[in-house]
Design an enzyme around this catalytic site. Structure first.
Site, mmCIF file in Angstrom:
data_model
loop_
_atom_site.group_PDB
_atom_site.id
_atom_site.type_symbol
_atom_site.label_atom_id
_atom_site.label_comp_id
_atom_site.label_asym_id
_atom_site.label_seq_id
_atom_site.Cartn_x
_atom_site.Cartn_y
_atom_site.Cartn_z
ATOM 1 N N ALA A 65 49.615 43.112 42.085
ATOM 2 C CA ALA A 65 48.738 44.162 42.578
ATOM 3 C C ALA A 65 48.387 45.067 41.397
ATOM 4 O O ALA A 65 49.145 45.135 40.418
ATOM 5 C CB ALA A 65 49.440 44.951 43.673
ATOM 6 N N GLY B 236 52.129 40.596 43.565
ATOM 7 C CA GLY B 236 51.061 40.236 44.504
ATOM 8 C C GLY B 236 50.464 38.868 44.215
ATOM 9 O O GLY B 236 50.010 38.180 45.138
ATOM 10 N N GLU C 5 52.599 36.467 45.785
ATOM 11 C CA GLU C 5 52.465 36.631 47.238
ATOM 12 C C GLU C 5 51.203 35.941 47.761
ATOM 13 O O GLU C 5 51.199 35.386 48.865
ATOM 14 C CB GLU C 5 52.502 38.127 47.581
ATOM 15 C CG GLU C 5 53.914 38.695 47.338
ATOM 16 C CD GLU C 5 53.977 40.223 47.304
ATOM 17 O OE1 GLU C 5 53.193 40.836 46.550
ATOM 18 O OE2 GLU C 5 54.788 40.799 48.045
ATOM 19 N N GLU D 292 58.559 43.605 41.167
ATOM 20 C CA GLU D 292 58.276 44.959 41.673
ATOM 21 C C GLU D 292 59.391 45.949 41.377
ATOM 22 O O GLU D 292 59.135 47.136 41.141
ATOM 23 C CB GLU D 292 58.009 44.914 43.191
ATOM 24 C CG GLU D 292 56.655 44.369 43.578
ATOM 25 C CD GLU D 292 56.609 42.849 43.723
ATOM 26 O OE1 GLU D 292 57.547 42.177 43.247
ATOM 27 O OE2 GLU D 292 55.635 42.349 44.296
HETATM 28 N N1 CAA Z 1 47.944 45.662 37.240
HETATM 29 C C1 CAA Z 1 47.003 46.214 36.442
HETATM 30 N N2 CAA Z 1 46.734 45.749 35.212
HETATM 31 C C2 CAA Z 1 47.460 44.708 34.760
HETATM 32 C C3 CAA Z 1 48.442 44.091 35.542
HETATM 33 C C4 CAA Z 1 48.670 44.617 36.852
HETATM 34 N N3 CAA Z 1 49.565 44.078 37.694
HETATM 35 N N4 CAA Z 1 49.001 43.096 34.838
HETATM 36 C C5 CAA Z 1 48.376 43.069 33.649
HETATM 37 N N5 CAA Z 1 47.435 44.046 33.594
HETATM 38 C C6 CAA Z 1 46.540 44.376 32.488
HETATM 39 C C7 CAA Z 1 47.268 45.092 31.388
HETATM 40 O O1 CAA Z 1 47.381 46.474 31.678
HETATM 41 C C8 CAA Z 1 46.390 44.809 30.201
HETATM 42 O O2 CAA Z 1 45.264 45.661 30.256
HETATM 43 P P1 CAA Z 1 44.687 46.320 28.876
HETATM 44 O O3 CAA Z 1 44.250 45.136 28.042
HETATM 45 O O4 CAA Z 1 43.546 47.154 29.369
HETATM 46 O O5 CAA Z 1 45.816 47.066 28.264
HETATM 47 C C9 CAA Z 1 45.887 43.387 30.489
HETATM 48 O O6 CAA Z 1 46.071 43.179 31.890
HETATM 49 C C10 CAA Z 1 46.674 42.327 29.736
HETATM 50 O O7 CAA Z 1 48.034 42.507 30.037
HETATM 51 P P2 CAA Z 1 49.187 42.638 28.918
HETATM 52 O O8 CAA Z 1 48.633 43.226 27.676
HETATM 53 O O9 CAA Z 1 50.357 43.302 29.542
HETATM 54 O O10 CAA Z 1 49.464 41.077 28.653
HETATM 55 P P3 CAA Z 1 50.831 40.445 28.122
HETATM 56 O O11 CAA Z 1 50.503 39.024 27.791
HETATM 57 O O12 CAA Z 1 51.460 41.275 27.075
HETATM 58 O O13 CAA Z 1 51.808 40.470 29.410
HETATM 59 C C11 CAA Z 1 52.399 40.204 31.725
HETATM 60 C C12 CAA Z 1 51.501 39.730 30.552
HETATM 61 C C13 CAA Z 1 53.845 39.851 31.451
HETATM 62 C C14 CAA Z 1 51.929 39.462 32.992
HETATM 63 C C15 CAA Z 1 52.252 41.725 31.878
HETATM 64 O O14 CAA Z 1 50.875 42.046 31.934
HETATM 65 C C16 CAA Z 1 52.908 42.275 33.101
HETATM 66 O O15 CAA Z 1 54.117 42.410 33.142
HETATM 67 N N6 CAA Z 1 52.086 42.644 34.135
HETATM 68 C C17 CAA Z 1 52.576 43.297 35.315
HETATM 69 C C18 CAA Z 1 53.353 42.344 36.205
HETATM 70 C C19 CAA Z 1 53.866 43.071 37.419
HETATM 71 O O16 CAA Z 1 54.691 43.966 37.326
HETATM 72 N N7 CAA Z 1 53.389 42.668 38.624
HETATM 73 C C20 CAA Z 1 53.779 43.257 39.877
HETATM 74 C C21 CAA Z 1 52.833 44.349 40.257
HETATM 75 S S1 CAA Z 1 53.394 45.293 41.638
HETATM 76 C C22 CAA Z 1 52.942 44.402 43.001
HETATM 77 O O17 CAA Z 1 52.380 43.324 42.901
HETATM 78 C C23 CAA Z 1 53.249 45.062 44.309
HETATM 79 C C24 CAA Z 1 52.994 44.263 45.521
HETATM 80 O O18 CAA Z 1 53.726 43.349 45.857
HETATM 81 C C25 CAA Z 1 51.899 44.633 46.418
#
Ligand code: CAA
Length: 260
Positions: free
Chosen positions: A66, A111, A114, A134
């Site tokens: 998400a 998400g 999911e 999460e």
């Molecule tokens: N939301 C918003 N933006 C996201 C995102 C997310 N979940 N995941 C990645 N992005 C964005 C980053 O902010 C980044 O944007 P910028 O270039 O503008 O800085 C871009 O995508 C590229 O991401 P990274 O630079 O972080 O890429 P990476 O290769 O270094 O890492 C990754 C990849 C490990 C997937 C890392 O992006 C990450 O950990 N993302 C978040 C994963 C996460 O925590 N997901 C769970 C979200 S909470 C949820 O989903 C709740 C629910 O159940 C409803």
């Protein structure tokens, strides 16, 4: 329909949805989730689309979760609404009559995982990564993770993934039953489309009843589930496809199903 966050095409009766926010690793914001809900609502009413394949645009991700930027400032009430809204769209992958296949090309986190779990069948590339991270953000999953993950892999492994936030690769996902197949990245879409075409060539009402039988039956005890199957089996004899399918077998020719 005109989409900002999705691509959609129909190839020989197979609807292909591509999550398309590659710069944000296809993070699921409300706009994308609403577009997905509207599209699936349309697909559900369209008998020309027999199977749906969903995948992620860009090289790296199916969907990295998400949208954290959108969620950051939410109040508890708003967080609940965000969850309810996303849950509604994502659950349609499970509830539309057509089979849905996730072709998982990269990160399927939070998400993203999911969405994958709401599909009927999951095919992963060797580069796919799965997890419910999460807890790293101080939240619990909100699009079905605590419910669909234990139903797919059992509560013990689900709890480990949910509590640790560990990210697992495609092979481990296969071992625990989270995905049906693992293929090389360049074969992923072909493998999903091949399976979709195989399903699309069957009697569609029977395929839909089979989906309904499993989905409804999973919420019943065995005796009621078996009774439910008996009703569906009887109903399948009201279709032209049953007459064609059995006649074709006995006449030793391929069946030509009409989906009626
Ligand atoms: N939301 C918003 N933006 C996201 C995102 C997310 N979940 N995941 C990645 N992005 C964005 C980053 O902010 C980044 O944007 P910028 O270039 O503008 O800085 C871009 O995508 C590229 O991401 P990274 O630079 O972080 O890429 P990476 O290769 O270094 O890492 C990754 C990849 C490990 C997937 C890392 O992006 C990450 O950990 N993302 C978040 C994963 C996460 O925590 N997901 C769970 C979200 S909470 C949820 O989903 C709740 C629910 O159940 C409803």
């Amino acid at each position: 329909m005109d989409f900002q966050n999705l691509l959609f095409e129909v190839r020989e009766g197979v609807g292909i949805i591509t999550l398309n926010r590659p710069k944000a690793l296809n993070a699921l914001n409300s706009a994308l989730l609403n577009e997905m809900g509207a599209l699936l609502d349309d697909i559900a009413k369209n008998d020309e689309i027999k199977v749906v394949v969903i995948t992620g645009g860009g090289e790296k991700a199916f969907a990295a979760g998400a949208d954290i930027a959108e969620m950051q400032a939410l109040t508890a009430t708003e967080g609940r609404a965000f969850s309810a809204n996303g849950m509604k769209s994502i659950s349609m992958l499970e509830t539309i009559p057509q089979p849905t296949i996730a072709a998982v090309n990269g990160f399927a986190l939070g998400g993203g995982c999911e969405v994958v779990m709401a599909c009927d069948i999951r095919i992963a590339s060797t580069k796919a990564k799965f997890g419910q991270p999460e807890v790293n953000l101080g939240v619990t999953p909100g699009f079905g993770g605590t419910q669909r993950l234990p139903r797919l892999v059992g509560p013990a492994i689900a709890k480990e993934l949910l509590f640790t936030g560990d990210v697992i690769g495609a092979e481990r996902a296969y071992q625990i039953g989270l995905v049906n197949h693992v293929v090389e990245p360049e074969e992923l879409l072909n493998k999903a489309l091949e399976m979709a075409q195989k399903i699309a060539a069957k009697g569609q009402l029977a395929v839909r009843m089979s989906k309904q039988g499993v989905n409804e039956g999973m919420n019943m005890d065995l005796a009621r589930g078996l009774q439910y199957e008996t009703e569906l089996f009887g109903l399948s004899f009201s279709t032209e496809d049953q007459k064609e399918g059995m006649a074709a077998f006995l006449e030793k020719r391929p069946a030509e199903f009409k989906g009626r």
